[in-house]
Design a protein around this motif. Structure first.
Motif: not given
Lengths: 249, 400
Positions: B251-280
């Motif tokens: 009864g779990y909506r697999v697509e939403y589980v994946k979507l949640f993980a993928f979106t959270v992960s992308a946000i974390m990646a974006g923050i990493a990129g934002a911290l990377y740029v001023p140092q580089i």
């Protein structure tokens, strides 16, 4: 086969073909509330395909599939159907092997299935009591903290039945529940299913005739995607067509 | 509700990792600013930036691990989210240059003046505000991941097919950002930054602060990931990884589980990129290079996927190796990286962390003490965390 009201499951004239092969051919089956139905039949008779249709994995080419007398299952996907109250146990026991026995049941437990509900879920005392009760029913309490991967084949079957119970469905579809079980485990399973069928509808697919006899329920024999015979086990197994096509001899 | 989830997240392992990175966030800047150069314990500024870069990569690897190690989605396009976060930060930094650019235009960045643009494109508006830019760092990668994931997961695109379309996504962005008409500086990207929040980007104090921010962001990422993977949702994610269709029948909506993980992960990646740029000091379309995203997969695999510590160790260890190779034997780096990946796949399916737990697990079994798994984890952490101990490393280029 007239009216869908007062039925738990209502299949009428259902057909599905894969690449021209008619896996299910004009199949009509009715299951009443709190009734057990055993389905037997040779390999390739369409038993598993029928379950796929009911649970939304396959959609039929024709026919009507109604749950609880009103809900059209052909329009819904797997998750929606599961949440309506249809639980399924697979032919090959599929438990989540990298989770503990306890976690398997906790995931199956009837609770809101939303993302944030799951993220912030904390087991209440009632949940813990319910899981403990199920663990005792399926005799896995002693192994609750072990990974499901470490269970024997029969124990995985029982865990999956436990997961079905945790889901608290109105209709249980049970595909070959006693494969790989010892005789005494088989008897226990029959007892458990009979008990479940006092309050819920149960559809059991099984090859083991003595197990089907233990169930003591109405029996349908499927062959080539449609109903070959229907009645008590004695009636069905005395049917000459069934003997010829399925039982042999 | 939240407190319970937080409490669950802070298991022994997570407390260790978070504690160590918070300590690093305080100690490394102190060693850089308070201990005078030449004295024992001084960390030179170039090294602070270099370590900051590694920690930004560690956040990216952790983000990938959340979707790959825990949810079974092998994204070969995570570099795209990292680069988008980086571009959002870069746009803010460009706007801070103001009239100090070569052409002295108070509003338009140099490359726009050069291309004869008369006014700022609409999508550059607001980026002079730091908090708006930070919101975009989260919002843009998150939105892209949400839209991309929504369609991909709803259509049940899985396995290698999903990997290929994530790869195609980052490649498409690479081509788009190369175009001058896009208004992101074409192949030169965004560079020549001056200030961040009024502080000069190059100053040792700013670099130390950026390092501290990165280490804290890493600690917070570990906390968030730990909260997710220790929740029931985390268990469902692993269930999706191992038996996707079975999870649907629960009864779990697999697509939403994946979507949640993928979106959270992308946000974390974006923050990493934002911290990377001023140092580089630069962000250019090269960051969208598909090879970059594949490297992230290698870091995660080498460190150990499906653990919170593994990807961090992997990102740091592999990048230490890269820094060493690219200065000493530059032509062999790609061969070494390929060999490392093959070696890991064949002999270390659970990565460095797996090796460690195996080793200590065997020793513990011998000692017959089936207690909490402490030695393995703390040892892992020490190994992964200790970037300040390589002070005598040959001079690597902070911006490569």
């Amino acid at each position: 086969m007239s009216t869908a009201s007062d039925t738990m499951l209502y299949l009428d004239g259902v057909s599905v073909a894969f690449d021209g092969f008619k896996a299910i051919n004009n199949l009509s089956i009715i299951v009443k509330p709190a009734e057990m139905l055993a389905i037997i039949g040779p390999n390739g008779a369409g038993k598993t395909t029928m379950m796929d249709i009911i649970t939304g994995k396959t959609s039929p080419d024709a026919g009507q599939v109604l749950f609880d007398g009103r809900t059209d299952l052909t329009k819904l996907d797997e998750a929606a159907i599961a949440n309506l109250g249809i639980g399924r146990k697979f032919q090959k026991p599929t438990v989540f092997e990298s989770h503990t026995v306890w976690d398997n049941l906790e995931m199956a437990l009837k609770k809101p299935r939303g993302i944030f509900a799951a993220l912030f879920y904390t087991a209440s005392d009632a949940d813990v009591a319910r899981i403990t009760e199920i663990l005792e029913t399926v005799r896995l309490y002693a192994r609750k903290d072990e990974l499901a991967a470490n269970l024997s084949h029969g124990q995985k079957q029982w865990l999956e039945i436990g997961m079905l119970l945790a889901q608290d469905p109105k209709l249980l579809l049970v595909d070959e529940p006693v494969a790989g079980m010892t005789d005494s485990e088989t008897e226990e399973t029959a007892k458990l299913l009979r008990e479940i069928a006092t309050t819920r509808s149960v559809v059991v697919v099984e090859h083991d005739m003595s197990f089907v006899r233990d169930l003591g329920s109405r029996v349908i024999c499927l062959a080539e995607g449609s109903v070959l015979a229907e009645g008590t086990l004695d009636q069905v197994s005395a049917n000459p067509v069934v003997i010829e096509r399925y039982l042999g001899r | 509700m939240l407190t319970q989830a937080l409490f669950r997240a802070l298991d022994k392992k997570a407390i260790w990792v978070i504690g160590i990175f918070l300590a690093v966030a305080a100690l490394v800047p102190m060693a850089n600013l308070l201990i005078p150069p030449g004295q024992f314990g001084h960390v030179p500024t170039y090294l602070v930036s270099l370590m900051g870069k590694y920690l930004a990569y560690a956040i990216l690897a952790l983000a990938l691990d959340l979707v790959w190690g825990y949810c079974g989605i092998l994204s070969l396009g995570h570099g795209a989210f990292f680069a988008l976060g980086g571009y959002a930060m870069g746009m803010y930094l460009m706007r801070q240059i103001g009239s100090r650019g070569v052409y002295g235009n108070p509003v338009l960045p140099d490359f726009m003046v050069f291309l004869n643009w008369k006014e700022l494109p609409w999508y550059w508006l607001g980026f002079d505000n730091f908090w708006f830019a930070m919101a975009m760092v989260v919002f843009v990668p998150g939105l892209l991941a949400f839209i991309f994931g929504f369609f991909a997961f709803r259509s049940r695109v899985t396995g290698v097919y999903l990997s290929i379309i994530t790869q195609a996504m980052t490649f498409a962005l690479l081509l788009a950002f190369f175009r001058n008409d896009m208004g992101f500086g074409g192949n030169n990207g965004l560079t020549d930054f001056k200030d961040i929040l009024g502080a000069p980007v190059q100053a040792p104090g700013t670099r130390a602060a950026l390092f501290a921010a990165t280490a804290i962001a890493l600690a917070l990422s570990v906390l968030v990931c730990s909260m997710i993977v220790n929740s029931k949702l985390g268990k469902v994610m692993v269930a999706v990884r191992d038996a996707e269709s079975r999870t649907r029948f629960l009864g779990y909506r697999v697509e939403y589980v994946k979507l949640f993980a993928f979106t959270v992960s992308a946000i974390m990646a974006g923050i990493a990129g934002a911290l990377y740029v001023p140092q580089i000091g630069i962000i250019n379309p090269g960051e969208f290079e598909p090879g970059n995203s594949i490297e992230v997969v290698i870091w995660t695999a080498v460190g150990g996927r499906g653990t919170l510590i593994g990807p961090i160790i992997g990102a740091i260890v592999v990048n230490l190796g890269k820094s060493w190779f690219t200065t000493t034997l530059p032509e062999f780096w790609l061969f070494a990286l390929g060999a490392l990946f093959i070696f890991t796949t064949l002999f270390l399916p659970k990565g460095i962390v797996g090796l460690w737990t195996q080793f200590f697990g065997a020793r513990r079994a011998k000692a017959e003490q089936p207690t909490a798994p402490t030695p393995a984890q703390s040892a892992d952490i020490e190994r992964g965390e200790d970037p300040d101990s390589f002070g005598d490393n040959p001079q690597p280029k902070p911006a490569e």
